[in-house]
Design a protein around this motif. Structure first.
Motif, PDB file in Angstrom:
ATOM      1  N   THR A  18       0.848  -1.196   0.000  1.00  0.00           N
ATOM      2  CA  THR A  18       0.000   0.000   0.000  1.00  0.00           C
ATOM      3  C   THR A  18       0.886   1.250   0.000  1.00  0.00           C
ATOM      4  O   THR A  18       2.055   1.212   0.396  1.00  0.00           O
ATOM      5  CB  THR A  18      -0.938   0.019   1.220  1.00  0.00           C
ATOM      6  N   PRO A  52      -1.418  -0.536 -10.091  1.00  0.00           N
ATOM      7  CA  PRO A  52      -2.762  -0.517 -10.679  1.00  0.00           C
ATOM      8  C   PRO A  52      -3.230   0.916 -10.908  1.00  0.00           C
ATOM      9  O   PRO A  52      -2.801   1.834 -10.204  1.00  0.00           O
ATOM     10  CB  PRO A  52      -3.627  -1.207  -9.615  1.00  0.00           C
ATOM     11  N   MET A  53      -4.111   1.126 -11.875  1.00  0.00           N
ATOM     12  CA  MET A  53      -4.574   2.471 -12.190  1.00  0.00           C
ATOM     13  C   MET A  53      -5.228   3.151 -10.994  1.00  0.00           C
ATOM     14  O   MET A  53      -5.072   4.359 -10.800  1.00  0.00           O
ATOM     15  CB  MET A  53      -5.546   2.444 -13.370  1.00  0.00           C
ATOM     16  N   GLU A  54      -5.931   2.407 -10.171  1.00  0.00           N
ATOM     17  CA  GLU A  54      -6.558   3.001  -8.988  1.00  0.00           C
ATOM     18  C   GLU A  54      -5.496   3.579  -8.056  1.00  0.00           C
ATOM     19  O   GLU A  54      -5.646   4.687  -7.530  1.00  0.00           O
ATOM     20  CB  GLU A  54      -7.394   1.960  -8.247  1.00  0.00           C
ATOM     21  N   GLN A  55      -4.398   2.850  -7.884  1.00  0.00           N
ATOM     22  CA  GLN A  55      -3.316   3.319  -7.025  1.00  0.00           C
ATOM     23  C   GLN A  55      -2.614   4.521  -7.651  1.00  0.00           C
ATOM     24  O   GLN A  55      -2.254   5.473  -6.947  1.00  0.00           O
ATOM     25  CB  GLN A  55      -2.320   2.179  -6.789  1.00  0.00           C
ATOM     26  N   ARG A  56      -2.455   4.499  -8.969  1.00  0.00           N
ATOM     27  CA  ARG A  56      -1.843   5.635  -9.665  1.00  0.00           C
ATOM     28  C   ARG A  56      -2.700   6.892  -9.509  1.00  0.00           C
ATOM     29  O   ARG A  56      -2.182   8.001  -9.327  1.00  0.00           O
ATOM     30  CB  ARG A  56      -1.641   5.306 -11.148  1.00  0.00           C
ATOM     31  N   SER A  57      -4.002   6.729  -9.572  1.00  0.00           N
ATOM     32  CA  SER A  57      -4.914   7.856  -9.423  1.00  0.00           C
ATOM     33  C   SER A  57      -4.836   8.441  -8.014  1.00  0.00           C
ATOM     34  O   SER A  57      -4.808   9.668  -7.834  1.00  0.00           O
ATOM     35  CB  SER A  57      -6.345   7.420  -9.740  1.00  0.00           C
ATOM     36  N   ILE A  58      -4.769   7.562  -7.004  1.00  0.00           N
ATOM     37  CA  ILE A  58      -4.641   8.021  -5.620  1.00  0.00           C
ATOM     38  C   ILE A  58      -3.340   8.799  -5.444  1.00  0.00           C
ATOM     39  O   ILE A  58      -3.307   9.869  -4.823  1.00  0.00           O
ATOM     40  CB  ILE A  58      -4.699   6.823  -4.651  1.00  0.00           C
ATOM     41  N   LYS A  61      -3.590  12.292  -7.146  1.00  0.00           N
ATOM     42  CA  LYS A  61      -4.421  13.223  -6.370  1.00  0.00           C
ATOM     43  C   LYS A  61      -3.697  13.687  -5.115  1.00  0.00           C
ATOM     44  O   LYS A  61      -3.765  14.866  -4.743  1.00  0.00           O
ATOM     45  CB  LYS A  61      -5.755  12.565  -6.020  1.00  0.00           C
ATOM     46  N   GLN A  84      -6.660   5.205 -22.051  1.00  0.00           N
ATOM     47  CA  GLN A  84      -6.336   5.293 -20.624  1.00  0.00           C
ATOM     48  C   GLN A  84      -5.418   6.490 -20.370  1.00  0.00           C
ATOM     49  O   GLN A  84      -5.588   7.218 -19.371  1.00  0.00           O
ATOM     50  CB  GLN A  84      -5.660   3.988 -20.182  1.00  0.00           C
ATOM     51  N   PHE A  88      -6.668   9.556 -18.027  1.00  0.00           N
ATOM     52  CA  PHE A  88      -5.882   9.823 -16.820  1.00  0.00           C
ATOM     53  C   PHE A  88      -5.225  11.204 -16.900  1.00  0.00           C
ATOM     54  O   PHE A  88      -5.191  11.946 -15.917  1.00  0.00           O
ATOM     55  CB  PHE A  88      -4.832   8.723 -16.639  1.00  0.00           C
ATOM     56  N   GLU A  91      -7.841  13.798 -16.223  1.00  0.00           N
ATOM     57  CA  GLU A  91      -8.192  13.741 -14.799  1.00  0.00           C
ATOM     58  C   GLU A  91      -7.160  14.510 -13.973  1.00  0.00           C
ATOM     59  O   GLU A  91      -7.512  15.303 -13.087  1.00  0.00           O
ATOM     60  CB  GLU A  91      -8.226  12.274 -14.357  1.00  0.00           C
TER      61      GLU A  91
END
Length: 297
Positions: A18, A52-58, A61, A84, A88, A91
């Protein structure tokens, strides 16, 4: 003389994989406090390729909120899926990033015409500044300077280029070809020891990973350029030349950069993404020897 040093920030993880956002924030704050000119998040030093993309987004941000326009923030949005990248990138830009940086497609080699079509589409659909990222050791091929010029002339939002090549031949050609026609186009080297050569050739500086762990050395070098201090410029080159030995301790080099950050108290663990190897006790001894030689605690 104008010069800039940007940090391609490492991504810090807990042992369970994490994000360690507390240490990440400490890293960002330390870079800014030491005078680094900008931060690249999710570049090659970040291990984006294993996130993962979710982790990259977090991560993106968090960086936007923590850095909060104190310095320039570029977010790497590279992927093998064009849509993608577009989604991204927009975003990140909508959330407040200053720019995005994008590698060419990797795995297969693409020629000049295909690269022109690729970045043309991205630039048309991404509504903000874009830096092109050239890293032939990892992608397997290089982006021709003439193609970069075409793209910069076609799209005002293609604003710069990071050239991660050990020599300066390709970077010099970019500078010679593009700068006389588009002076505002930014050209950075990707290896720390090319910083001075880049600036003296008419480029903008570098985006080098040593800045994660010795930002004070990097920013002193920048100051020497801005003050036209030849002795300081030479001292910076020689110090960075010696510190480049950090990259040679282990391949890939990322565990060593992370372990150096841990040894300097910037983070609590040097954990990386699987299958990135961990630094060893022997690595620690070599790191501490190098830092001690430069009088860096």
């Amino acid at each position: 003389m104008q010069a800039a040093y940007l940090a391609p920030a490492i991504t810090l993880f807990h042992e369970d994989g994490t994000l360690d956002l507390e240490s990440q924030g400490k890293l960002f704050d330390n870079l800014i406090e030491k005078g680094i000119d900008g931060i690249l998040v999710e570049g090659s030093s970040s291990e984006f390729f294993a996130m993962p993309m979710e982790q990259r987004s977090i991560m993106a941000k968090f960086a936007i909120e923590r850095i909060n326009h104190r310095v320039k923030l570029i977010i790497g949005t590279s992927s093998m899926v064009a849509q993608q990248i577009i989604d991204f990138s927009n975003e990140c830009l909508d959330a407040g990033a200053d720019a995005v940086m994008i590698l060419p497609p990797y795995y297969f080699h693409f020629g000049a015409e295909a690269l022109l079509q690729y970045y043309d589409r991205l630039a048309r659909e991404i509504h903000g500044p874009i830096y092109i990222y050239n890293f032939p050791d990892n992608t397997g091929y290089t982006i021709p300077p003439a193609t970069v010029l075409q793209l910069a002339q076609m799209h005002s939002n293609i604003v710069g280029f990071k050239d991660t090549i050990s020599g300066m031949d390709h970077t010099r050609e970019l500078i010679k070809l593009i700068k006389p026609l588009i002076p505002s186009f930014e050209i950075y080297s990707g290896f720390d020891d090319n910083f001075a050569h880049n600036v003296l050739s008419g480029g903008n500086g570098c985006i080098g990973a040593l800045s994660n762990v010795v930002p004070e050395v990097c920013t002193a070098w920048v100051r020497a350029f801005r003050e036209n201090n030849l002795d300081g410029i030479a001292a910076g080159q020689q110090s960075i030349d010696r510190l480049m030995d950090l990259y040679a301790i282990r391949s890939p080099f990322l565990p060593v950069i992370k372990e150096t950050a841990r040894l300097r108290g910037i983070c609590t663990t040097s954990a990386g993404t699987f299958p990135m190897p961990n630094a060893t006790v022997e690595d620690d001894a070599r790191i501490l020897e190098l830092l001690g030689r430069e009088n860096i605690l």
